[in-house]
Design a protein around this motif. Structure first.
Motif, short mmCIF file in Angstrom:
data_model
loop_
_atom_site.label_atom_id
_atom_site.label_comp_id
_atom_site.label_asym_id
_atom_site.label_seq_id
_atom_site.Cartn_x
_atom_site.Cartn_y
_atom_site.Cartn_z
N ASP A 1 -7.12 2.91 0.43
CA ASP A 1 -5.77 2.37 0.24
C ASP A 1 -5.47 2.35 -1.25
O ASP A 1 -6.31 1.93 -2.05
N SER B 1 -2.17 5.49 2.03
CA SER B 1 -3.22 5.00 2.91
C SER B 1 -3.87 6.18 3.61
O SER B 1 -3.19 6.97 4.28
N VAL C 1 0.87 -1.19 0.00
CA VAL C 1 0.00 0.00 0.00
C VAL C 1 0.90 1.24 0.00
O VAL C 1 1.67 1.44 0.93
#
Lengths: 266, 257
Positions: free
Chosen positions: B36, B16, B13
């Motif tokens: 995300d 975020s 990710v």
């Protein structure tokens, strides 16, 4: 349509006065940030030199014409009063004192406020509304340091030099007028003129120019840097930069003259 | 909608967003959003004007601070970085502005050289020249190198703006309304360029737009922002197959009217 309830806002004095004091506070904070950032690396030497060129060299033509005419006109206007007392021989002293103590710093500052101040206000304002300042920031370039610190340094450093240049050109104008009427030689004119000038006069004028230059730089940068409301805001920034800088220059002139006179009397 | 590219790394990710809130006075533009974004992904944030889309990417770039919540970019909480850390992070983020934000007083070449010369002082003049030419070639505008921004068309300015960000080889690209104010053909060229940038530089991108054609052309996923919240996040076809009247009306307005 339902009844509309008039919203009341509470101001300490009035809307305009509150805004005025808020503006003073914001400019003070802006100046504080300048002092914080000016000593921290990286130093923007190249951009500062470029701004010095813009402020100094590009103002030379206007300063030259204005100062030459000021010198001639001031001498021409002063002659009749001195002639009444048969004191035209005092003209070089009178003109030198007036130019070096008062006219040169003030006129140079007013010219710079009009020419350089409006330019900085409009340029930074335009950069602000077209997101160029944000673009600098996201490129990891400190826009305050790159745009504001360099311009304030340039106006602060260049104003004393422009003031000295203006004083010399104005004295040249005065000399031409005196020479045409009283047939005074070049050497004699400047000897008499400088005999009446003290180090305190020169120091106070340089100090005034430094303060005026700083004021022009900070006020016009602040106005440009905080521009809102699109292209209309750019015009307002340029205009208010000049008005606010000139207003502050006159206030500072009064305060500095008072302080210098205390020194002179002491 | 194009297929999800194989190089999207769902294990990593890159951006975020957690419970992000931002208000301007009584106008609550972001009301606790979560999202995300994965490595290599093109995420489109869709929404009407004034819904806080641009505010969102300005928070991601550290140009604005959120009132509440966190925005992690490359693992770092943007709002809590000091100036030096933020600058280090910004070198990995490219930001394409809605109005391109090219420096008016500089030529195209100077616009591109400027960030490069400041951040990579060890580069020789030849290396800088090569990087500039490469970036201009990537956006197909090598011939504009000596022109001023005022001499370029809207589409050309957008491309040069993208080239200026690409020259620093960012890991993340943030596009603010990349097709706004452009004709359909130029818009399509910009969409193609966004995809080319993703393929060539393997960037993770956030594209802010209200243009569904753009969203469809470039988005691996789209997130629809309405009333300060993401009402749907997913692939374009899935999102617009929704029964939500607000999303349907948004679709109808773009493609029917």
């Amino acid at each position: 349509m339902g009844t509309t309830k008039k919203r009341s806002r509470h101001y300490v004095v009035s809307r305009q006065m509150d805004q005025f004091f808020f503006e003073i506070y914001a400019i003070t904070q802006f100046a504080g940030r300048f002092f914080k950032e000016v000593f921290l690396p990286p130093y923007e030497f190249k951009e500062t030199v470029r701004q010095c060129y813009n402020v100094g060299y590009k103002s030379l033509a206007l300063v030259s014409v204005t100062s030459f005419v000021t010198g001639i006109v001031f001498t021409k206007q002063s002659r009749p009063s001195l002639a009444e007392f048969g004191a035209t021989s005092w003209l070089p002293s009178l003109v030198a004192i007036a130019i070096i103590r008062a006219l040169a710093p003030l006129v140079t500052a007013l010219i710079a406020a009009g020419k350089v101040g409006s330019n900085i206000g409009a340029e930074l304002g335009s950069m602000k509304v077209s997101e160029q300042i944000d673009a600098l920031e996201v490129s990891a370039i400190n826009p305050f340091k790159y745009l504001v610190v360099t311009r304030v340094l340039a106006t602060t450093l260049m104003l004393p030099l422009l003031m000295i240049y203006m004083a010399l050109i104005a004295l040249m104008g005065a000399y031409l007028n005196v020479h045409a009427n009283e047939q005074v030689s070049f050497v004699s004119f400047f000897e008499t003129a400088f005999r009446s000038i003290t180090y305190l006069d020169i120091f106070s004028s340089v100090l005034k120019s430094l303060i005026f230059g700083f004021t022009i730089g900070i006020v016009s940068s602040y106005k440009g840097y905080t521009t809102t409301r699109g292209t209309q805001g750019v015009g307002i920034a340029a205009n208010t930069a000049v008005v606010a800088a000139m207003f502050l220059i006159f206030i500072e002139e009064m305060i500095i003259v008072q302080i210098i006179n205390w020194f002179r009397a002491g | 909608m194009k297929k999800m590219p194989a190089h999207i790394n769902k294990d990593n990710v890159v951006i975020s967003i957690r419970n992000l809130e931002k208000s301007f006075g009584k106008n609550h533009v972001l009301r606790g959003i979560n999202l995300d974004i994965y490595e290599g992904e093109n995420m489109v944030v869709l929404g009407r004007s004034g819904t806080g889309k641009s505010v969102l990417i300005k928070i991601l770039a550290g140009l604005m601070r959120p009132d509440h919540g966190k925005a992690f970019v490359l693992g770092k909480d943007v709002a809590h970085l000091n100036y030096r850390e933020l600058d280090q992070l910004r070198l990995k983020i490219g930001f394409s502005f809605q109005n391109s934000a090219l420096y008016d007083s500089m030529t195209v070449e100077e616009n591109l050289c400027f960030p490069l010369e400041r951040h990579f002082k060890h580069l020789s003049n030849r290396e800088v020249d090569l990087a500039v030419k490469d970036a201009l070639k990537a956006v197909g505008l090598s011939h504009t190198i000596h022109q001023l921004p005022s001499e370029l068309s809207g589409g050309q300015r957008k491309r040069i703006g993208i080239a200026r960000t690409l020259i620093l080889q960012p890991a993340i690209m943030l596009y603010d309304e990349p097709t706004a104010g452009l004709d359909p053909i130029t818009s399509q060229e910009i969409n193609n360029l966004i995809n080319e940038v993703q393929n060539r530089y393997h960037t993770t991108s956030v594209i802010i737009t209200h243009d569904l054609t753009c969203a469809k052309a470039v988005g691996d996923r789209v997130a629809v922002l309405l009333d300060g919240k993401f009402v749907n996040v997913g692939r374009f076809a899935t999102v617009f197959a929704s029964d939500d009247e607000r999303i349907k009306s948004f679709y109808d307005y773009n493609f029917v009217t």
